[in-house]
Write a protein that holds these residues in place. Structure first.
Motif, PDB file in Angstrom:
ATOM      1  N   GLY A 194      60.019 -30.140  52.141  1.00  0.00           N
ATOM      2  CA  GLY A 194      59.919 -29.586  50.795  1.00  0.00           C
ATOM      3  C   GLY A 194      61.095 -28.691  50.466  1.00  0.00           C
ATOM      4  N   ASN A 195      61.464 -28.663  49.193  1.00  0.00           N
ATOM      5  CA  ASN A 195      62.581 -27.817  48.765  1.00  0.00           C
ATOM      6  C   ASN A 195      62.180 -26.823  47.677  1.00  0.00           C
ATOM      7  N   ALA A 196      60.868 -26.607  47.514  1.00  0.00           N
ATOM      8  CA  ALA A 196      60.396 -25.641  46.521  1.00  0.00           C
ATOM      9  C   ALA A 196      59.048 -25.072  46.928  1.00  0.00           C
TER      10      ALA A 196
ATOM     11  N   ALA B 230      57.881 -32.706  40.181  1.00  0.00           N
ATOM     12  CA  ALA B 230      57.685 -32.145  41.521  1.00  0.00           C
ATOM     13  C   ALA B 230      56.522 -32.840  42.230  1.00  0.00           C
ATOM     14  N   GLU B 231      56.715 -33.135  43.500  1.00  0.00           N
ATOM     15  CA  GLU B 231      55.680 -33.787  44.304  1.00  0.00           C
ATOM     16  C   GLU B 231      55.067 -32.777  45.274  1.00  0.00           C
ATOM     17  N   GLU B 232      53.763 -32.607  45.188  1.00  0.00           N
ATOM     18  CA  GLU B 232      53.084 -31.637  46.043  1.00  0.00           C
ATOM     19  C   GLU B 232      52.939 -32.184  47.458  1.00  0.00           C
TER      20      GLU B 232
ATOM     21  N   ASN C  76      66.555 -34.000  42.887  1.00  0.00           N
ATOM     22  CA  ASN C  76      67.719 -33.362  42.250  1.00  0.00           C
ATOM     23  C   ASN C  76      67.472 -31.889  41.961  1.00  0.00           C
ATOM     24  N   ALA C  77      66.982 -31.183  42.962  1.00  0.00           N
ATOM     25  CA  ALA C  77      66.589 -29.778  42.768  1.00  0.00           C
ATOM     26  C   ALA C  77      67.776 -28.878  42.459  1.00  0.00           C
ATOM     27  N   GLU C  78      68.992 -29.350  42.767  1.00  0.00           N
ATOM     28  CA  GLU C  78      70.164 -28.512  42.511  1.00  0.00           C
ATOM     29  C   GLU C  78      70.309 -28.180  41.026  1.00  0.00           C
TER      30      GLU C  78
ATOM     31  N   GLU D 104      68.571 -24.944  50.577  1.00  0.00           N
ATOM     32  CA  GLU D 104      67.953 -24.011  49.627  1.00  0.00           C
ATOM     33  C   GLU D 104      66.508 -24.403  49.328  1.00  0.00           C
ATOM     34  N   VAL D 105      65.616 -23.425  49.326  1.00  0.00           N
ATOM     35  CA  VAL D 105      64.234 -23.623  48.892  1.00  0.00           C
ATOM     36  C   VAL D 105      64.024 -22.758  47.656  1.00  0.00           C
TER      37      VAL D 105
END
Length: 231
Positions: A86-88, A51-53, A116-118, A37-38
């Motif tokens: 990346g996830n976002a 968040a890390e760019e 922990n983007a979930e 998932e993104v």
């Protein structure tokens, strides 16, 4: 030899019809799985502090691009995000199709990696507070056939006139199975199951026809539909 040349020409033509993608990364991790998932943050949303760019991605129009709906260009951006680990994505610019410019959606986005983007994943939900009605959000971007309008029906009832670069919200007070349809020189229809207490997004358009053009109709998920409707 002739067969190889033909294959090359077809490949070049196919590539020219695809959106143009430009990616710049300042840092990357191992690529994510294609099904990972993104999360997408809109223009006015805030990215989490942790968040890390990782870089940026731009999806645009080659001048010959045909398949460039918002879903398609967003998926192209997600692919690049996954490649960078990346996830976002944070959308920083979104240009809409226009009658006198590009017929494509064009976006710019920043790629992020969120631990922990979930915990942030939000279900595509179309529930509204008022349980006595349903909302039908209908919209059409500028673009092909800008002078052509058409009537839109819900089963046997005329609900609105679809115009270029336009949107309207229709309040529905009865649930059940219905058909949304429109007709110019050809008829287009889509089924819809309406439940009270929910909202629905219908993207309208015009495709090429012999004389007038054919209506195009599509039910859109609430996340993408809300973004497009608000624009």
């Amino acid at each position: 030899m002739r067969y190889a040349v033909m294959l090359l020409i077809v490949a070049i033509a196919f590539e020219g019809c695809a959106p143009k993608v430009k990616t710049q990364t300042t840092k990357s991790y191992s690529s994510l799985d294609d099904l990972e998932e993104v999360i997408v943050f809109g223009l006015d949303e805030n990215i989490p502090d942790d968040a890390e760019e990782l870089g940026s991605v731009e999806v645009g129009d080659t001048g010959f691009t045909l398949e460039c709906t918002f879903e398609i260009v967003l998926e192209k951006a997600k692919i690049q995000a996954r490649k960078a680990g990346g996830n976002a994505l944070l959308i920083t610019d979104h240009k809409l199709p226009s009658a006198f410019g590009s017929s494509c959606h064009r976006i710019k986005a920043t790629i992020f990696r969120i631990p922990n983007a979930e915990r942030l994943t939000v279900k595509d939900d179309n529930v509204i507070d008022d349980k006595s009605v349903a909302l039908l959000h209908i919209y059409r971007f500028g673009g092909m056939g800008s002078l052509v309008g058409y009537n839109l029906y819900l089963s046997d009832s005329l609900i609105c006139r679809v115009k270029n670069n336009w949107k309207e919200t229709i309040v529905i007070k009865q649930s059940g199975s219905n058909t949304i349809w429109a007709k110019t020189e050809a008829k287009t229809e889509i089924p819809i199951e309406i439940e009270l207490g929910r909202e629905y997004y219908v993207r309208c358009g015009i495709s090429m026809g012999a004389f007038v053009g054919h209506p195009t109709l599509g039910l859109v998920g609430s996340t993408i539909g809300r973004t497009e409707f608000d624009k």
